[in-house]
Motif scaffolding. Sequence first.
Motif, PDB file in Angstrom:
ATOM      1  N   ASN A   2       6.859-102.795  69.404  1.00  0.00           N
ATOM      2  CA  ASN A   2       7.407-104.182  68.792  1.00  0.00           C
ATOM      3  C   ASN A   2       6.674-104.697  70.488  1.00  0.00           C
ATOM      4  O   ASN A   2       6.936-104.343  71.296  1.00  0.00           O
ATOM      5  CB  ASN A   2       8.255-105.015  68.904  1.00  0.00           C
ATOM      6  N   GLN A   3       6.391-106.116  70.552  1.00  0.00           N
ATOM      7  CA  GLN A   3       5.432-106.541  71.857  1.00  0.00           C
ATOM      8  C   GLN A   3       6.967-107.266  72.733  1.00  0.00           C
ATOM      9  O   GLN A   3       6.609-106.954  73.868  1.00  0.00           O
ATOM     10  CB  GLN A   3       4.974-107.872  70.795  1.00  0.00           C
ATOM     11  N   ILE A   4       7.702-107.357  71.881  1.00  0.00           N
ATOM     12  CA  ILE A   4       9.083-108.049  72.915  1.00  0.00           C
ATOM     13  C   ILE A   4       9.739-106.804  73.840  1.00  0.00           C
ATOM     14  O   ILE A   4       9.895-107.063  75.100  1.00  0.00           O
ATOM     15  CB  ILE A   4      10.082-108.650  72.454  1.00  0.00           C
ATOM     16  N   GLN A   6       7.651-104.125  74.581  1.00  0.00           N
ATOM     17  CA  GLN A   6       6.712-104.337  75.492  1.00  0.00           C
ATOM     18  C   GLN A   6       6.429-105.295  76.735  1.00  0.00           C
ATOM     19  O   GLN A   6       6.299-104.492  77.525  1.00  0.00           O
ATOM     20  CB  GLN A   6       4.789-104.069  74.630  1.00  0.00           C
ATOM     21  N   ILE A   7       6.966-106.578  76.247  1.00  0.00           N
ATOM     22  CA  ILE A   7       7.264-107.498  77.534  1.00  0.00           C
ATOM     23  C   ILE A   7       8.086-106.864  78.643  1.00  0.00           C
ATOM     24  O   ILE A   7       8.074-106.662  79.816  1.00  0.00           O
ATOM     25  CB  ILE A   7       6.649-108.751  77.049  1.00  0.00           C
ATOM     26  N   SER A   8       9.419-106.908  77.989  1.00  0.00           N
ATOM     27  CA  SER A   8       9.901-105.880  78.610  1.00  0.00           C
ATOM     28  C   SER A   8       9.879-104.958  79.333  1.00  0.00           C
ATOM     29  O   SER A   8      10.533-105.217  80.886  1.00  0.00           O
ATOM     30  CB  SER A   8      12.009-105.785  77.840  1.00  0.00           C
ATOM     31  N   GLU A   9       9.271-104.705  78.964  1.00  0.00           N
ATOM     32  CA  GLU A   9       8.908-103.059  79.350  1.00  0.00           C
ATOM     33  C   GLU A   9       8.550-103.162  81.155  1.00  0.00           C
ATOM     34  O   GLU A   9       8.655-102.943  81.996  1.00  0.00           O
ATOM     35  CB  GLU A   9       8.819-102.181  79.003  1.00  0.00           C
ATOM     36  N   PHE A  10       7.174-104.132  80.390  1.00  0.00           N
ATOM     37  CA  PHE A  10       6.168-104.806  81.278  1.00  0.00           C
ATOM     38  C   PHE A  10       7.222-105.417  82.839  1.00  0.00           C
ATOM     39  O   PHE A  10       7.131-104.664  84.431  1.00  0.00           O
ATOM     40  CB  PHE A  10       5.334-104.643  80.520  1.00  0.00           C
ATOM     41  N   SER A  11       7.754-106.638  82.597  1.00  0.00           N
ATOM     42  CA  SER A  11       8.275-106.979  83.742  1.00  0.00           C
ATOM     43  C   SER A  11       9.329-105.878  84.056  1.00  0.00           C
ATOM     44  O   SER A  11       9.963-106.133  84.913  1.00  0.00           O
ATOM     45  CB  SER A  11       9.338-108.103  82.758  1.00  0.00           C
ATOM     46  N   ILE A  12      10.085-105.172  83.499  1.00  0.00           N
ATOM     47  CA  ILE A  12      11.250-104.541  84.456  1.00  0.00           C
ATOM     48  C   ILE A  12      10.404-103.128  85.601  1.00  0.00           C
ATOM     49  O   ILE A  12      11.070-104.133  85.945  1.00  0.00           O
ATOM     50  CB  ILE A  12      11.845-103.234  83.550  1.00  0.00           C
ATOM     51  N   TYR A  13       8.726-102.720  84.642  1.00  0.00           N
ATOM     52  CA  TYR A  13       8.408-102.254  85.524  1.00  0.00           C
ATOM     53  C   TYR A  13       7.652-102.856  87.143  1.00  0.00           C
ATOM     54  O   TYR A  13       8.130-102.663  88.267  1.00  0.00           O
ATOM     55  CB  TYR A  13       7.635-101.283  85.820  1.00  0.00           C
ATOM     56  N   THR A  14       7.183-104.436  86.634  1.00  0.00           N
ATOM     57  CA  THR A  14       6.850-105.196  87.561  1.00  0.00           C
ATOM     58  C   THR A  14       8.016-105.623  88.474  1.00  0.00           C
ATOM     59  O   THR A  14       7.637-105.505  89.893  1.00  0.00           O
ATOM     60  CB  THR A  14       5.934-106.765  86.769  1.00  0.00           C
TER      61      THR A  14
END
Length: 170
Positions: A2-4, A6-14
């Motif tokens: 889900n989109q949330i 995906q955004i959370s995972e992207f934010s953690i990696y960044t």
Amino acid sequence: MNQIKQISEFSIYTALAFILGYIENLIPLPLPFPGMKIGFANLVMMIVLYRKDFKYAFGISMLRNLLNAFTFGSLFSLLYSLAGSILSLFAMAGMKKMRLFSIVSVSALGGIVHNMGQLMIAACLVGFSSIVWYMPILYFCGLITGIFVGAISSQCLERIPSDPQKQDKK
């Protein structure tokens, strides 16, 4: 996914890449050449490149470079980091896609190409003849740090589950 998530995972990696880069800037290592860094933030990029895909890694890399430049750097540091990051990501993604090379080899190429990208920016700013002597040093440093980052990335990928949700169900 889900989109949330995906955004959370992207934010953690960044955030992880940003923090590793910040810590590396805080702790001056006794490295033999000016401007040389090990590139701990590239651990995250290697993991993302192997667990996700090129577009995902590219997005994280661009965001991390922008955050670093606005937080700790300047326009020139942004130019240098973008040139190195973009060229190295394309080179690593191409080499990875061939499936002939280990992650250590892919990372070594990334380290070399990253430094050559930065050298191209420096050549545009100060002239190639002023920095040509630094090319073999940057090549060697990129090779050594790339091997180091690749070896650590390989170990991380072996130890981090590829899908944490599957691990939770066991």
